[in-house]
Design a protein around this motif. Structure first.
Motif, PDB file in Angstrom:
ATOM      1  N   PRO A  65       0.789  -1.280   0.055  1.00  0.00           N
ATOM      2  CA  PRO A  65       0.109  -0.138  -0.057  1.00  0.00           C
ATOM      3  C   PRO A  65       0.781   1.262   0.051  1.00  0.00           C
ATOM      4  CG  PRO A  65      -1.008  -1.489   1.609  1.00  0.00           C
ATOM      5  CD  PRO A  65       0.389  -2.121   1.089  1.00  0.00           C
ATOM      6  N   GLY A  66       0.312   2.312  -0.636  1.00  0.00           N
ATOM      7  CA  GLY A  66       0.992   3.550  -0.895  1.00  0.00           C
ATOM      8  C   GLY A  66       2.266   3.461  -1.658  1.00  0.00           C
ATOM      9  N   GLY A  67       2.603   2.583  -2.506  1.00  0.00           N
ATOM     10  CA  GLY A  67       3.529   2.319  -3.394  1.00  0.00           C
ATOM     11  C   GLY A  67       4.750   2.017  -2.766  1.00  0.00           C
ATOM     12  N   ARG A  68       4.876   1.241  -1.481  1.00  0.00           N
ATOM     13  CA  ARG A  68       5.896   0.884  -0.553  1.00  0.00           C
ATOM     14  C   ARG A  68       6.162  -0.520  -1.202  1.00  0.00           C
ATOM     15  NH1 ARG A  68       5.930   5.877   0.420  1.00  0.00           N
ATOM     16  NH2 ARG A  68       6.262   6.582   2.712  1.00  0.00           N
ATOM     17  N   SER A  69       7.272  -0.968  -0.757  1.00  0.00           N
ATOM     18  CA  SER A  69       7.869  -2.375  -1.127  1.00  0.00           C
ATOM     19  C   SER A  69       7.445  -3.164   0.156  1.00  0.00           C
ATOM     20  CB  SER A  69       9.453  -2.302  -0.982  1.00  0.00           C
ATOM     21  OG  SER A  69       9.792  -3.588  -1.288  1.00  0.00           O
ATOM     22  N   PRO A  70       6.968  -4.540  -0.010  1.00  0.00           N
ATOM     23  CA  PRO A  70       6.788  -5.475   1.080  1.00  0.00           C
ATOM     24  C   PRO A  70       7.988  -5.644   1.654  1.00  0.00           C
ATOM     25  CG  PRO A  70       6.406  -6.464  -0.972  1.00  0.00           C
ATOM     26  CD  PRO A  70       6.450  -4.958  -1.363  1.00  0.00           C
ATOM     27  N   GLN A  71       7.769  -5.680   3.002  1.00  0.00           N
ATOM     28  CA  GLN A  71       9.346  -6.302   3.679  1.00  0.00           C
ATOM     29  C   GLN A  71       9.722  -7.574   3.351  1.00  0.00           C
ATOM     30  OE1 GLN A  71      10.611  -5.396   8.010  1.00  0.00           O
ATOM     31  NE2 GLN A  71       9.405  -6.952   8.333  1.00  0.00           N
ATOM     32  N   THR A  72      10.758  -7.609   3.093  1.00  0.00           N
ATOM     33  CA  THR A  72      11.611  -9.054   2.528  1.00  0.00           C
ATOM     34  C   THR A  72      12.665  -9.159   3.535  1.00  0.00           C
ATOM     35  OG1 THR A  72      10.995  -8.282   0.163  1.00  0.00           O
ATOM     36  CG2 THR A  72      12.739 -10.233   0.650  1.00  0.00           C
ATOM     37  N   PHE A  73      12.658 -10.340   4.296  1.00  0.00           N
ATOM     38  CA  PHE A  73      13.697 -10.695   5.151  1.00  0.00           C
ATOM     39  C   PHE A  73      14.424 -11.955   4.569  1.00  0.00           C
ATOM     40  CE2 PHE A  73      14.585 -13.641   8.770  1.00  0.00           C
ATOM     41  CZ  PHE A  73      15.363 -12.973   9.620  1.00  0.00           C
ATOM     42  N   ILE A  74      15.863 -11.671   4.632  1.00  0.00           N
ATOM     43  CA  ILE A  74      16.740 -12.946   4.461  1.00  0.00           C
ATOM     44  C   ILE A  74      17.334 -13.447   5.594  1.00  0.00           C
ATOM     45  CG2 ILE A  74      18.385 -13.631   2.955  1.00  0.00           C
ATOM     46  CD1 ILE A  74      16.485 -10.570   1.782  1.00  0.00           C
ATOM     47  N   GLN A  75      17.140 -14.607   6.166  1.00  0.00           N
ATOM     48  CA  GLN A  75      17.929 -15.188   7.398  1.00  0.00           C
ATOM     49  C   GLN A  75      19.258 -15.037   7.365  1.00  0.00           C
ATOM     50  OE1 GLN A  75      17.276 -19.251   8.234  1.00  0.00           O
ATOM     51  NE2 GLN A  75      17.172 -18.633  10.495  1.00  0.00           N
ATOM     52  N   GLY A  77      21.053 -12.359   6.719  1.00  0.00           N
ATOM     53  CA  GLY A  77      21.303 -11.509   5.570  1.00  0.00           C
ATOM     54  C   GLY A  77      20.724 -10.061   5.813  1.00  0.00           C
ATOM     55  N   PHE A  78      19.795  -9.650   5.275  1.00  0.00           N
ATOM     56  CA  PHE A  78      19.386  -8.357   5.156  1.00  0.00           C
ATOM     57  C   PHE A  78      17.993  -8.309   4.989  1.00  0.00           C
ATOM     58  CE2 PHE A  78      20.436  -9.538   0.873  1.00  0.00           C
ATOM     59  CZ  PHE A  78      19.360  -9.012   0.157  1.00  0.00           C
ATOM     60  N   SER A  79      17.524  -7.185   5.169  1.00  0.00           N
ATOM     61  CA  SER A  79      15.905  -6.849   5.183  1.00  0.00           C
ATOM     62  C   SER A  79      15.622  -5.540   4.621  1.00  0.00           C
ATOM     63  CB  SER A  79      15.010  -7.308   6.319  1.00  0.00           C
ATOM     64  OG  SER A  79      15.473  -6.179   7.377  1.00  0.00           O
ATOM     65  N   PHE A  80      14.649  -5.546   3.630  1.00  0.00           N
ATOM     66  CA  PHE A  80      14.094  -4.236   3.174  1.00  0.00           C
ATOM     67  C   PHE A  80      12.798  -4.251   2.893  1.00  0.00           C
ATOM     68  CE2 PHE A  80      14.982  -6.977  -0.508  1.00  0.00           C
ATOM     69  CZ  PHE A  80      13.859  -6.605  -1.368  1.00  0.00           C
ATOM     70  N   GLY A  81      12.269  -2.845   2.764  1.00  0.00           N
ATOM     71  CA  GLY A  81      10.600  -2.877   2.409  1.00  0.00           C
ATOM     72  C   GLY A  81      10.225  -2.349   3.664  1.00  0.00           C
ATOM     73  N   MET A  82       8.816  -2.128   3.858  1.00  0.00           N
ATOM     74  CA  MET A  82       8.077  -1.337   4.968  1.00  0.00           C
ATOM     75  C   MET A  82       7.913  -2.378   6.183  1.00  0.00           C
ATOM     76  SD  MET A  82       3.833  -0.888   5.089  1.00  0.00           S
ATOM     77  CE  MET A  82       3.902   0.344   3.685  1.00  0.00           C
ATOM     78  N   PRO A  83       8.498  -1.934   7.243  1.00  0.00           N
ATOM     79  CA  PRO A  83       8.698  -2.674   8.374  1.00  0.00           C
ATOM     80  C   PRO A  83       7.310  -3.110   8.801  1.00  0.00           C
ATOM     81  CG  PRO A  83       9.951  -0.739   8.583  1.00  0.00           C
ATOM     82  CD  PRO A  83       9.255  -0.649   7.287  1.00  0.00           C
ATOM     83  N   GLY A 133       2.653  -6.559   4.236  1.00  0.00           N
ATOM     84  CA  GLY A 133       3.113  -7.985   3.906  1.00  0.00           C
ATOM     85  C   GLY A 133       4.676  -8.001   4.286  1.00  0.00           C
ATOM     86  N   GLU A 134       4.886  -9.488   4.397  1.00  0.00           N
ATOM     87  CA  GLU A 134       6.225  -9.622   4.746  1.00  0.00           C
ATOM     88  C   GLU A 134       6.514 -11.098   4.120  1.00  0.00           C
ATOM     89  OE1 GLU A 134       9.126  -9.780   8.520  1.00  0.00           O
ATOM     90  OE2 GLU A 134       7.812 -11.335   8.486  1.00  0.00           O
ATOM     91  N   PHE A 135       7.674 -11.100   3.355  1.00  0.00           N
ATOM     92  CA  PHE A 135       8.136 -12.385   2.641  1.00  0.00           C
ATOM     93  C   PHE A 135       9.469 -12.594   3.677  1.00  0.00           C
ATOM     94  CE2 PHE A 135       5.490 -10.449  -0.606  1.00  0.00           C
ATOM     95  CZ  PHE A 135       4.889 -11.385  -1.158  1.00  0.00           C
ATOM     96  N   SER A 136       9.521 -13.989   4.015  1.00  0.00           N
ATOM     97  CA  SER A 136      10.455 -14.326   5.014  1.00  0.00           C
ATOM     98  C   SER A 136      11.242 -15.573   4.583  1.00  0.00           C
ATOM     99  CB  SER A 136       9.849 -14.907   6.375  1.00  0.00           C
ATOM    100  OG  SER A 136      11.073 -15.135   7.191  1.00  0.00           O
ATOM    101  N   TYR A 137      12.400 -15.444   3.961  1.00  0.00           N
ATOM    102  CA  TYR A 137      13.256 -16.242   3.417  1.00  0.00           C
ATOM    103  C   TYR A 137      14.363 -17.101   4.436  1.00  0.00           C
ATOM    104  CZ  TYR A 137      11.651 -14.561  -1.072  1.00  0.00           C
ATOM    105  OH  TYR A 137      11.031 -14.477  -1.914  1.00  0.00           O
ATOM    106  N   THR A 138      14.013 -18.290   4.937  1.00  0.00           N
ATOM    107  CA  THR A 138      14.730 -19.027   6.093  1.00  0.00           C
ATOM    108  C   THR A 138      15.452 -20.264   5.369  1.00  0.00           C
ATOM    109  OG1 THR A 138      12.868 -19.860   7.098  1.00  0.00           O
ATOM    110  CG2 THR A 138      13.566 -17.763   7.664  1.00  0.00           C
ATOM    111  N   GLY A 139      16.168 -20.736   6.364  1.00  0.00           N
ATOM    112  CA  GLY A 139      16.960 -22.029   5.858  1.00  0.00           C
ATOM    113  C   GLY A 139      18.105 -21.851   5.230  1.00  0.00           C
TER     114      GLY A 139
END
Length: 699
Positions: A65-75, A77-83, A133-139
């Motif tokens: 929403p609002g043209g933001r980026s969904p939060q993306t978490f890489i275990q 590693g790093f994360s970006f997007g709307m908290p 939203g949040e996409f979580s990449y783990t493993g």
């Protein structure tokens, strides 16, 4: 909003924080008689806090929403997007009216105090967690999985479109699951765009509500000077927290009508001080008290808005992963094929807010009690020379009725399964643990979390101290603490969790050391201001200097060895939509877990051959130093030059480590070689070396 020295968040993930505080404080102290005093205090205050995300950086998706980026978490590693905690148009806009009065009365050897405090608070809250939203990449393949999904996004789905037949590896996530001697059928694998092996989370519904709480606190205390050498302190305090009544009761879940109404919070206190030798140099002091805590407003708030009602009235937090799809996909018919699940979006797309999936529910146990803490101490103190004392203390506390969050919408464990451990300190061992499979008992909802008060905590400490007030230019304070803190699952989380225990049916299995356990701590501070010369050049050169070092050294924080990856029921002979055990290995697909994670419950993912918090981060120690020099200008004026250094040896203070101990695939746990490696040295308390200079003019 992120103030650490180093951070793994992208720049746009920091957010902007705005705080506007207004307050009026009034105090009236009255001497009614020579032995009767009264103090009245009043406070009106407003704390208006708002926090907003920042625009995405070039290359980031803009599907939130609002043209933001969904939060993306890489275990690891790093994360970006709307908290996940933004946006916050009001969090909170808090209005407070507080009245307090204390009466002090003296009569003979007694000093009696009594009074009360009434605190009215109105919180206007406008915040929907995981709005973007949040996409979580783990493993073990978290980074590769993300790169596959991101490339699919930047190529407009070209990678996913490479799936031409069921025997091709093209277009599927970049890993191979080995079952027996050959790769598993690619038809049951995740496709590009859905490679996130951790979880996907999204919030739906109203942005907030207005809630009111009122705290009533009353006390009476008697300081009784029994003899010139013995003083006794007696007290009693009563506390009551009036919470809002439920506003979104779900007829399908009568327990959502529960509220916290704990009225038996009487806290007695007793203390004493005894002059052992009668010369004022040796004392024995001690005391015990019973204290109560509040249930925090964020927990009350979640119980009001997350009741499973429509998103026109409440909120829904949807959480799903590729191994707990049944409710998320159809509500009644399980599936384990992530590609066929409409409620697992293709990265970075979000779910349709007009047709939200079923969500989680939180409600209070009808016997919920406010947190209760017993605290006690015994102190022996002796003056060994002028202005120098040493002491030995025993401190303790026992907490009970601490909050806990347990998913009650889980089937009992299907059975105990065996996992083969490969590598690491437990190489060759077998881990026997429960597995949760099949549909949730109530398929109309996801997690139905009961907020319980069944956690306890214990703390014991020996404290040795040596203190000297400034005498002959020397002052020091030194203390050493040897302690142990344990509990059976104390979480100290700010926001309500869906499920905390490893096994929701066995809270006793959570026994272990506390997150706060710091076994040893040593702190010493010295102020040395010598003036060895009375006149001459030596006086002007050597007098007026002050050296003030501080040494802090203590044990590293505790952490738990965890498992990364979700358990797969078909690896243990479960098959079909009803998860019927079979003799085939691997079994046919179709069986899933209700919650995902290491055992399928969606709770803690710890490696259960060792207790919680069995491991310790590196010790922390640092030295701060102040050096100053004063110059007398006239009789009443002075000029001081000073330099202050923090962490002067620039020692790296480890504040976070990789807690993934084993990676789970099929029925095998493979040791993670990066377990225990440093992932954070960015605490706001333990910083890199900093030096500052100042000039002070005294007059």
């Amino acid at each position: 909003m992120q103030t650490q020295a180093t951070n793994t968040r992208a720049r746009d993930n920091f957010g902007d924080d705005f705080v506007a505080i207004d307050a009026v404080n009034v105090k009236l102290a009255s001497t009614l008689t020579p032995t009767l005093l009264n103090e009245f205090r009043f406070q009106w205050g407003r704390d208006n806090e708002t926090q907003f995300s920042q625009p995405p950086l070039p290359g980031e998706p803009t599907t939130a929403p609002g043209g933001r980026s969904p939060q993306t978490f890489i275990q690891n590693g790093f994360s970006f997007g709307m908290p996940e905690f933004l946006e916050r148009a009001a969090f909170p806009d808090e209005r407070r009216w507080q009245f307090a009065d204390t009466v002090t009365m003296t009569s003979g050897n007694h000093t009696l105090k009594f009074g009360g405090d009434i605190n009215f608070v109105k919180d206007i809250i406008n915040n929907l967690r995981f709005l973007g939203g949040e996409f979580s990449y783990t493993g073990a393949n978290s980074l590769n999985d993300f790169l596959m999904d991101y490339t699919n996004f930047t190529t407009n789905g070209a990678i996913r479109a490479l799936q031409t037949n069921t025997n091709s590896l093209l277009g599927y996530c970049p890993f191979v699951v080995v079952t027996g001697t050959s790769p598993t059928a690619v038809a049951n694998r995740r496709s590009a765009g859905k490679c996130y092996a951790g979880s996907f989370t999204q919030g739906f519904g109203v942005l907030g509500l207005t809630m009111k709480t009122t705290d009533f606190n009353y006390f009476i205390q008697d300081d009784w000077r029994v003899t010139p050498r013995f003083t006794l302190n007696l007290g009693l305090r009563y506390e009551y927290q009036l919470n809002p009544e439920p506003i979104n009761v779900n007829p399908a879940l009568p327990q959502t009508d529960n509220s916290v109404d704990d009225r038996n919070n009487f806290g007695p206190r007793i203390g004493f001080a005894f002059d052992v030798t009668g010369d004022g140099k040796t004392s024995l002091r001690g005391g015990w008290g019973l204290y109560y805590g509040r249930v925090i407003n964020s927990t009350v708030y979640n119980s009001l808005v997350n009741t499973g009602v429509g998103t026109d009235r409440g909120q829904r937090q949807f959480v799903s992963a590729n191994n707990n799809l049944p409710v998320a996909c159809t509500g009644t018919n399980p599936t384990t094929i992530a590609n066929d699940c409409p409620f697992l979006p293709i990265y970075p797309n979000l779910l349709n807010v007009s047709n939200p999936p079923v969500g989680a529910v939180q409600y209070f146990d009808d016997d919920f009690q406010l947190p209760q803490i017993h605290q006690w101490d015994f102190i022996f103190e002796r003056e060994i020379s002028r202005n120098t004392v040493v002491s030995a203390s025993y401190l303790g506390s026992f907490g009970n009725s601490l909050p806990n969050f347990v998913d009650t919408n889980l089937p009992p464990p299907a059975r105990i399964v065996s996992l083969n451990v490969v590598g690491g300190p437990f190489n060759g061992a077998t881990l026997n643990q429960p597995i949760f499979v099949g549909r949730r008992p109530n398929t109309a909802f996801a997690q139905i979390t009961e907020i319980r008060s069944d956690v306890y905590s214990k703390y014991h400490a020996l404290v040795l101290q040596a203190n000297r007030r400034l005498t002959d230019g020397l002052q020091f304070q030194t203390n050493y603490t040897l302690s142990r803190a344990s509990d059976n699952g104390q979480s100290s989380v700010t926001f309500t969790s869906n499920n905390l225990p490893f096994n929701a049916f066995d809270q006793n299995a959570e026994d272990g050391l506390s997150n706060f356990d710091r076994r040893q701590k040593f702190v010493t501070s010295v102020v040395y201001s010598p003036n060895p010369f009375n006149d001459g050049a030596a006086k002007h050169i050597f007098n007026g200097w002050t050296l003030a070092p501080i040494l802090n050294a203590f044990s590293g924080a505790r952490f738990t060895g965890n498992i990364s990856g979700g358990i797969t029921p078909n690896a243990f002979g479960f098959a079909g939509t009803n998860c019927t055990p079979t003799q085939n290995f691997p079994a046919a697909t179709g069986c899933s877990t209700p919650g995902g994670g290491a055992n399928g419950s969606g709770g803690a993912n710890r490696f259960s051959l060792v207790p919680r918090n069995n491991f310790k981060q590196p010790n922390i120690w640092y030295v701060d130093m102040r050096v100053s020099r004063r110059f007398a200008i006239t009789e009443g004026t002075r000029l001081e030059f000073l330099a202050e250094g923090f962490n002067v040896f620039n020692r790296t203070q480890v504040t976070n480590v990789n807690s993934t101990m084993y990676n789970l695939s099929g029925n095998t746990l493979t040791f993670s070689p990066t377990f225990g490696s440093t992932t954070g040295a960015d605490s706001t308390l333990f910083r890199e070396r900093q030096i500052q200079f100042a000039v002070r003019f005294e007059f």
